[in-house]
Write a protein that holds these residues in place. Structure first.
Motif, PDB file in Angstrom:
ATOM      1  N   HIS A 316       0.844  -1.193   0.000  1.00  0.00           N
ATOM      2  CA  HIS A 316       0.000   0.000   0.000  1.00  0.00           C
ATOM      3  C   HIS A 316       0.882   1.246   0.000  1.00  0.00           C
ATOM      4  O   HIS A 316       1.908   1.296   0.683  1.00  0.00           O
ATOM      5  N   PRO A 318       2.353   4.687   0.986  1.00  0.00           N
ATOM      6  CA  PRO A 318       2.359   5.433   2.244  1.00  0.00           C
ATOM      7  C   PRO A 318       1.728   6.818   2.117  1.00  0.00           C
ATOM      8  O   PRO A 318       1.516   7.503   3.123  1.00  0.00           O
ATOM      9  N   ARG A 334       0.597   7.546   5.840  1.00  0.00           N
ATOM     10  CA  ARG A 334      -0.131   6.544   6.610  1.00  0.00           C
ATOM     11  C   ARG A 334       0.702   5.270   6.775  1.00  0.00           C
ATOM     12  O   ARG A 334       1.645   5.021   6.037  1.00  0.00           O
ATOM     13  N   GLY A 335       0.295   4.479   7.762  1.00  0.00           N
ATOM     14  CA  GLY A 335       0.869   3.155   7.944  1.00  0.00           C
ATOM     15  C   GLY A 335       2.264   3.183   8.546  1.00  0.00           C
ATOM     16  O   GLY A 335       2.654   4.088   9.273  1.00  0.00           O
ATOM     17  N   GLU A 336       3.019   2.126   8.226  1.00  0.00           N
ATOM     18  CA  GLU A 336       4.393   1.999   8.693  1.00  0.00           C
ATOM     19  C   GLU A 336       5.342   2.456   7.587  1.00  0.00           C
ATOM     20  O   GLU A 336       5.189   2.057   6.435  1.00  0.00           O
ATOM     21  N   ASN A 365      -1.469   9.957  10.635  1.00  0.00           N
ATOM     22  CA  ASN A 365      -1.969   8.587  10.475  1.00  0.00           C
ATOM     23  C   ASN A 365      -0.848   7.560  10.292  1.00  0.00           C
ATOM     24  O   ASN A 365      -1.083   6.444   9.839  1.00  0.00           O
ATOM     25  N   THR A 367       1.805   4.999  11.885  1.00  0.00           N
ATOM     26  CA  THR A 367       1.894   4.230  13.126  1.00  0.00           C
ATOM     27  C   THR A 367       3.325   3.957  13.559  1.00  0.00           C
ATOM     28  O   THR A 367       3.605   3.817  14.749  1.00  0.00           O
TER      29      THR A 367
END
Length: 406
Positions: A316, A318, A334-336, A365, A367
């Protein structure tokens, strides 16, 4: 009132047991007399997640001796104590392609080729702190207990059997001593090693120990840091290339998980960052690996795509969205975010850092961010500087502090 249902992961593990149960080839280890007495039909598996969730099936609570499955964990303790440079003065990191009890010494240095064969494992045990075998084993036992998250005992009958039949291991230790690799006397090193191999564990213990490596050295059930992240990574790397003896290459092709087997019938496997698995079945193939244990882990890997080198499609992005806001372009991340994700962000968004406006990198957003990557993002505003009108070309918004140094 909760609904009574079978956990899907338990169903999965039970199906893996069913796959392996019909296999009756191989034999229990008999060169150590006490190991010849175990029940050849025992069959168990346990999986422990990085969150500490435990899933068991079959004979996951039957005790057996850890044997060579202890080798990576004692290596990890030595690495944590001495560091990689010092440990590798005594033992190499290369696959031997030979049986576990072979005379495998580097032609130039005389070091055992790796810590997963007996010669290398005795060298590793000799590096553990302590002047006597009892002192070294006390440190080893404490470390294994912290990996397992509970007190462990030694099967004294197996220890006596190991000691009385261990002449080949003593010979290997003398060879290591003659090259300067062994860090203690032969009697001290072998006694500590024999007792280390005689520690009784269960498949559940092995899964928790493996999960501790998977989480970078933190036991997910006790939340205790057992070893450093570096030591966990180095140990897992050695398991990847050397853990299954002269079957390690085939294992990596077919299963693709860092693993270690033992002649007691156990196998430990690691899915880095995700979970650990422990299996128990005493019948061994000609290389000393559990026949049913190998079958269980092959089935799990192939059915559920666990191979660490599997391609799982494009990740996905980022970059969640881009929007214009008061003369600025706001990029919601977003995400890692690790190196690959950072590369995409910089490649896509760097062209937006120009004299026409400001790019806002919003980490609301996000993490998790890789440690080295954090430095890149913190440095962005200084790297791109200001527009000709004195406005910043880039602003980093980090309300939750995910870019703070850890």
């Amino acid at each position: 009132m909760p609904v009574d249902m079978t956990h899907p992961v338990l169903t999965t593990l039970e199906s893996v047991l069913d796959t392996a149960r019909p296999l009756t080839s191989g034999a229990v280890a008999d060169y150590i007399p006490e190991l010849a007495k175990v029940d050849a039909e025992s069959l168990g598996i346990s999986l422990v997640s990085s969150r500490g969730d435990v899933h068991d099936a079959g004979d996951s609570d039957i005790a057996f001796t850890i044997q060579s499955v202890s080798k990576p964990f004692v290596l990890a303790l030595a690495l944590d104590e001495h560091g990689l440079d010092e440990v590798t003065k005594h033992v190499g990191l290369e696959p031997s392609g030979e049986p576990f009890n072979a005379i495998s010494l580097d032609a130039e240095t005389g070091r055992p080729l790796n810590p997963m064969i007996n010669a290398g494992a005795m060298v590793t045990s000799s590096l553990i702190a302590g002047a006597t075998a009892d002192e070294k084993f006390a440190v080893i036992k404490d470390g294994l207990e912290r990996f397992a998250g509970r007190d462990l005992i030694v099967d004294e009958d197996v220890f006596d059997s190991e000691t009385s039949t261990g002449d080949r291991n003593r010979a290997l230790a003398y060879l290591a001593l003659s090259t300067g690799s062994l860090a203690a006397s032969v009697d001290v090193a072998t006694a500590a090693y024999f007792r280390q191999c005689s520690v009784a564990v269960t498949a559940r213990d092995l899964a928790i120990m493996a999960a501790t490596l998977a989480t970078g050295g933190v036991n997910p059930t006790t939340r205790e840091r057992v070893i450093s992240e570096d030591a966990a990574r180095w140990t897992t790397a050695v398991m990847t290339s050397c853990g299954m003896y002269d079957d390690s290459g085939t294992w990596m092709v077919n299963v693709g998980l860092p693993a270690k087997s033992g002649v007691g019938g156990g196998i430990v496997a690691v899915q880095p960052g995700q979970f650990g698995i422990g299996t128990f079945s005493p019948r061994l193939d000609e290389r000393g690996n559990s026949v049913r244990g190998v079958a269980m882990l092959e089935a799990l890997s192939k059915r559920y795509g666990l191979h660490m080198l599997s391609h799982r499609g494009e990740p996905h992005s980022p970059v969640g969205s881009l929007r214009s806001e008061e003369g600025r372009t706001v990029a919601e991340l977003r995400g890692e975010i690790y190196f690959a994700a950072a590369e995409e962000i910089f490649t896509r968004l760097t062209p937006l850092m120009n004299d026409d406006g400001c790019l806002v990198l919003d980490f609301s957003n996000v993490t998790r961010v890789g440690l080295a990557v954090k430095e890149l993002f913190r440095a962005v505003p200084q790297l791109v500087g200001e527009t000709s009108s004195g406005q910043p070309r880039a602003i980093v918004v980090d309300p939750d502090g995910v870019l703070d140094e850890a």
